[in-house]
Design a protein around this motif. Structure first.
Motif, PDB file in Angstrom:
ATOM      1  N   PRO A 121      38.071 -43.360  42.661  1.00 30.88           N
ATOM      2  CA  PRO A 121      36.780 -42.436  42.340  1.00 30.88           C
ATOM      3  C   PRO A 121      36.429 -42.377  40.808  1.00 30.88           C
ATOM      4  CG  PRO A 121      38.465 -41.134  43.841  1.00 30.88           C
ATOM      5  CD  PRO A 121      39.147 -42.445  43.433  1.00 30.88           C
ATOM      6  N   THR A 122      37.154 -42.638  39.814  1.00 27.31           N
ATOM      7  CA  THR A 122      36.975 -42.522  38.495  1.00 27.31           C
ATOM      8  C   THR A 122      36.251 -44.014  38.234  1.00 27.31           C
ATOM      9  OG1 THR A 122      38.774 -41.255  37.959  1.00 27.31           O
ATOM     10  CG2 THR A 122      37.601 -42.169  36.068  1.00 27.31           C
ATOM     11  N   VAL A 123      36.969 -45.267  38.686  1.00 26.55           N
ATOM     12  CA  VAL A 123      36.415 -46.268  38.580  1.00 26.55           C
ATOM     13  C   VAL A 123      35.142 -46.520  39.221  1.00 26.55           C
ATOM     14  CG1 VAL A 123      37.086 -48.775  39.024  1.00 26.55           C
ATOM     15  CG2 VAL A 123      38.877 -47.082  38.423  1.00 26.55           C
ATOM     16  N   ALA A 124      35.150 -45.962  40.333  1.00 29.41           N
ATOM     17  CA  ALA A 124      33.514 -46.107  41.253  1.00 29.41           C
ATOM     18  C   ALA A 124      32.385 -45.404  40.357  1.00 29.41           C
ATOM     19  CB  ALA A 124      33.754 -45.438  42.453  1.00 29.41           C
ATOM     20  N   VAL A 125      32.604 -44.420  39.671  1.00 34.72           N
ATOM     21  CA  VAL A 125      31.756 -43.976  38.905  1.00 34.72           C
ATOM     22  C   VAL A 125      31.261 -44.798  37.783  1.00 34.72           C
ATOM     23  CG1 VAL A 125      30.884 -41.912  37.029  1.00 34.72           C
ATOM     24  CG2 VAL A 125      32.247 -41.520  39.181  1.00 34.72           C
ATOM     25  N   LEU A 126      32.145 -45.397  37.160  1.00 38.30           N
ATOM     26  CA  LEU A 126      31.901 -46.394  36.070  1.00 38.30           C
ATOM     27  C   LEU A 126      31.181 -47.708  36.621  1.00 38.30           C
ATOM     28  CD1 LEU A 126      32.116 -47.530  33.149  1.00 38.30           C
ATOM     29  CD2 LEU A 126      34.388 -48.329  33.688  1.00 38.30           C
ATOM     30  N   GLN A 127      31.672 -48.189  37.814  1.00 36.09           N
ATOM     31  CA  GLN A 127      30.945 -49.292  38.557  1.00 36.09           C
ATOM     32  C   GLN A 127      29.562 -48.975  38.670  1.00 36.09           C
ATOM     33  OE1 GLN A 127      34.967 -51.120  40.943  1.00 36.09           O
ATOM     34  NE2 GLN A 127      33.348 -49.638  41.750  1.00 36.09           N
ATOM     35  N   GLU A 128      29.335 -47.842  39.293  1.00 33.19           N
ATOM     36  CA  GLU A 128      27.918 -47.427  39.606  1.00 33.19           C
ATOM     37  C   GLU A 128      26.909 -47.121  38.293  1.00 33.19           C
ATOM     38  OE1 GLU A 128      25.245 -43.924  41.668  1.00 33.19           O
ATOM     39  OE2 GLU A 128      27.266 -44.131  42.181  1.00 33.19           O
ATOM     40  N   ARG A 129      27.682 -46.818  37.315  1.00 30.85           N
ATOM     41  CA  ARG A 129      26.863 -46.486  35.978  1.00 30.85           C
ATOM     42  C   ARG A 129      26.359 -47.827  35.114  1.00 30.85           C
ATOM     43  NH1 ARG A 129      29.055 -41.918  32.016  1.00 30.85           N
ATOM     44  NH2 ARG A 129      28.432 -40.909  34.115  1.00 30.85           N
ATOM     45  N   ILE A 130      27.621 -48.798  35.203  1.00 31.92           N
ATOM     46  CA  ILE A 130      27.154 -50.225  34.877  1.00 31.92           C
ATOM     47  C   ILE A 130      26.074 -50.942  35.720  1.00 31.92           C
ATOM     48  CG2 ILE A 130      28.233 -52.427  34.086  1.00 31.92           C
ATOM     49  CD1 ILE A 130      30.566 -51.007  33.348  1.00 31.92           C
ATOM     50  N   ALA A 131      26.384 -50.740  36.799  1.00 29.46           N
ATOM     51  CA  ALA A 131      25.128 -51.613  37.629  1.00 29.46           C
ATOM     52  C   ALA A 131      23.908 -50.733  37.518  1.00 29.46           C
ATOM     53  CB  ALA A 131      25.736 -51.464  39.178  1.00 29.46           C
ATOM     54  N   THR A 132      23.691 -49.597  37.410  1.00 30.36           N
ATOM     55  CA  THR A 132      22.368 -49.012  37.123  1.00 30.36           C
ATOM     56  C   THR A 132      22.043 -49.457  35.535  1.00 30.36           C
ATOM     57  OG1 THR A 132      23.094 -47.119  38.325  1.00 30.36           O
ATOM     58  CG2 THR A 132      21.030 -46.866  36.822  1.00 30.36           C
ATOM     59  N   LEU A 133      22.700 -49.474  34.744  1.00 32.66           N
ATOM     60  CA  LEU A 133      22.116 -49.785  33.366  1.00 32.66           C
ATOM     61  C   LEU A 133      21.561 -51.044  33.556  1.00 32.66           C
ATOM     62  CD1 LEU A 133      24.844 -48.068  31.030  1.00 32.66           C
ATOM     63  CD2 LEU A 133      22.481 -47.163  31.837  1.00 32.66           C
ATOM     64  N   GLU A 134      22.745 -52.070  34.194  1.00 27.49           N
ATOM     65  CA  GLU A 134      22.055 -53.636  34.227  1.00 27.49           C
ATOM     66  C   GLU A 134      20.985 -53.845  35.033  1.00 27.49           C
ATOM     67  OE1 GLU A 134      22.643 -55.995  32.391  1.00 27.49           O
ATOM     68  OE2 GLU A 134      24.599 -55.677  31.579  1.00 27.49           O
ATOM     69  N   GLY A 135      20.751 -53.062  36.100  1.00 34.17           N
ATOM     70  CA  GLY A 135      19.609 -53.000  37.030  1.00 34.17           C
ATOM     71  C   GLY A 135      20.274 -53.941  38.261  1.00 34.17           C
ATOM     72  N   GLY A 136      21.458 -53.817  38.395  1.00 30.52           N
ATOM     73  CA  GLY A 136      22.153 -54.557  39.620  1.00 30.52           C
ATOM     74  C   GLY A 136      22.199 -53.460  40.668  1.00 30.52           C
ATOM     75  N   VAL A 137      22.609 -54.056  42.137  1.00 32.46           N
ATOM     76  CA  VAL A 137      23.079 -53.161  43.153  1.00 32.46           C
ATOM     77  C   VAL A 137      24.396 -52.592  43.296  1.00 32.46           C
ATOM     78  CG1 VAL A 137      21.017 -54.707  44.484  1.00 32.46           C
ATOM     79  CG2 VAL A 137      23.430 -55.242  44.807  1.00 32.46           C
ATOM     80  N   GLY A 138      25.259 -53.326  42.780  1.00 34.08           N
ATOM     81  CA  GLY A 138      26.461 -53.347  42.808  1.00 34.08           C
ATOM     82  C   GLY A 138      27.429 -53.655  41.618  1.00 34.08           C
ATOM     83  N   ALA A 139      28.467 -53.212  41.421  1.00 31.02           N
ATOM     84  CA  ALA A 139      29.438 -53.527  40.443  1.00 31.02           C
ATOM     85  C   ALA A 139      30.855 -53.540  40.812  1.00 31.02           C
ATOM     86  CB  ALA A 139      29.380 -53.024  39.116  1.00 31.02           C
ATOM     87  N   VAL A 140      31.918 -54.320  40.421  1.00 29.06           N
ATOM     88  CA  VAL A 140      33.298 -54.253  40.416  1.00 29.06           C
ATOM     89  C   VAL A 140      33.763 -54.461  39.228  1.00 29.06           C
ATOM     90  CG1 VAL A 140      35.065 -55.326  41.609  1.00 29.06           C
ATOM     91  CG2 VAL A 140      33.037 -55.905  42.803  1.00 29.06           C
ATOM     92  N   CYS A 141      34.630 -53.273  38.882  1.00 23.52           N
ATOM     93  CA  CYS A 141      35.454 -53.278  37.545  1.00 23.52           C
ATOM     94  C   CYS A 141      36.782 -53.846  37.832  1.00 23.52           C
ATOM     95  CB  CYS A 141      35.382 -51.927  37.029  1.00 23.52           C
ATOM     96  SG  CYS A 141      33.927 -50.960  36.418  1.00 23.52           S
TER      97      CYS A 141
END
Length: 430
Positions: A64-84
């Motif tokens: 869950p902690t990593v999932a928040v970071l993934q969503e935040r970086i994806a949002t800032l980059e304008g992507g649909v998703g991210a994997v940390c």
């Protein structure tokens, strides 16, 4: 955050992906220091393992902690998703993993971090992959390097160590014409200065160790998926377009559409490569991202002032900062990097290798470390450290020749940093 208003960068860097903890109401994202998660029942467990439902199984895959970071970086980059994942190097391998196979190659910029050059020129050979290094300012050379086995183009937005600025749109046009993805390492620029997806990039990778965390405390990496690439347009990417036997013939692109790469990165990449980001590292990075815009503004302001001072100093041969009018990349910065050219650049000292060694040994505020993107100002002599494994020709191509030092300008008082460089240059060139 709920769908609705379009929020600004400063708001998103604090709130994207985060919600008050449902169990306690905690405002800051908790560190979910757990390896596993209790399933509601057997059917719930089966649905998660079949990728029929999104949720948490085991922290090698999702947390869950990593999932928040993934969503935040994806949002800032304008992507649909991210994997940390565990580091920037891990992010590069995970970005290539679904694309490559034995005999395949990636066309890569010569202007890269030395460790990336080594990873691409040496390590990936063990997978049967290869890299073709080209000057990405020579668009014909980039086009000419692409063949039937090329699966991606790789470059850095603001290249380490020299701060060279890439024409991402031109790279994206070449990749599109070849039917392959463009992967952009946006570590040095961050999404505050540059959003490669808006300029046509397919995937964005980060060493979150650097500016996103911003305090030199933890390592990490991230791959952001634009969601815009058609993985089924040809037969080059069977991992994403063809049946996956480990999931009973599921086709990632057919099943997950724009999120195919992201789901593959978790369900296959993290499952089998195990390059997992730990939740405490994600927590530190989340706290760093909250102040990203504030820090980057100061980084750029300081870098501009210090680069101009260095360029005017007779003890310095040249400065590569792209924010200077003398830089061949100055117009590109003005057109595509409107908030600045970052805070990473090199300068050459009169006196060559020996003078560089004396300089780094004489500085008091600057730290001599193998890192960048810290709030503190950092310096390194790349030819004797980060680029030491490269040939002299590779060092020169990367902008890391023997008489060059790389600086990562921090957020201290710029006048203090100039005074520190002044006294060290005096000793180095005496």
């Amino acid at each position: 955050m709920s769908d609705g208003p379009t929020y600004g960068f400063d708001t998103l860097q604090i709130h994207a992906g985060a919600r008050p903890d449902p169990a306690t109401g905690a405002r800051q994202t908790p560190i979910y220091q757990t390896t596993a998660y209790v399933f509601r029942d057997a059917d719930h467990a089966a649905a998660l393992f079949n990728l029929q439902e999104v949720g948490f199984i085991y922290s090698r895959l999702t947390n869950p902690t990593v999932a928040v970071l993934q969503e935040r970086i994806a949002t800032l980059e304008g992507g649909v998703g991210a994997v940390c994942c565990s580091s920037g190097h891990a992010a590069q391998i995970m970005a290539l993993f679904p694309l490559m196979g034995p005999g395949c190659n990636v066309v890569s910029s010569t202007r890269l971090y030395g460790g990336t050059v080594t990873q691409f020129s040496q390590t990936i050979k063990r997978f049967g992959w290869s890299a073709k290094f080209v000057d990405t300012d020579d668009l014909d050379a980039v086009k000419g390097a692409i063949d039937e086995n090329t699966r991606a183009i790789f470059c850095e937005s603001v290249a380490n160590p020299g701060g060279y600025v890439t024409d991402i749109r031109a790279m994206a046009d070449i990749a599109d014409a070849a039917g392959i993805p463009l992967i952009v390492d946006n570590t040095s620029a961050t999404p505050y200065l540059c959003r490669p997806i808006e300029q046509g990039a397919t995937l964005v990778v980060h060493s979150t160790t650097k500016y996103l965390t911003g305090n030199g405390t933890v390592t990490g990496g991230c791959i952001v998926d634009s969601g815009k690439f058609d993985w089924s347009a040809n037969d080059k990417f069977p991992s994403l377009s063809q049946p996956e036997q480990a999931y009973h013939g599921l086709k990632f692109h057919e099943t997950f559409g724009p999120l195919a790469f992201t789901f593959h990165g978790i369900a296959i990449g993290l499952r089998d490569l195990g390059m997992t980001m730990n939740p405490q590292a994600a927590h530190y990075t989340l706290m760093g991202v909250e102040t990203l815009s504030l820090r980057m503004e100061r980084h750029v302001e300081n870098a501009q002032k210090i680069a101009a001072w260095l360029e005017s100093d007779d003890r310095v041969d040249y400065v590569t900062y792209a924010g200077l009018p003398s830089s061949p990349y100055y117009d590109r910065v003005k057109a595509h990097y409107k908030k600045g050219a970052g805070a990473l650049f090199t300068f050459a000292i009169k006196g060559g290798y020996d003078a560089c060694v004396k300089l780094v040994n004489s500085l008091e505020i600057f730290s001599h470390v193998a890192n960048l993107g810290d709030a503190r100002s950092l310096i390194i002599h790349s030819a004797s450290t980060t680029h030491r494994q490269l040939t002299p020709e590779q060092q020169e191509a990367a902008g890391a020749g023997p008489g060059v030092v790389r600086v990562s300008i921090g957020i201290e008082d710029a006048d203090d940093l100039i005074a520190d460089l002044d006294q060290a240059l005096s000793k180095a060139t005496a």
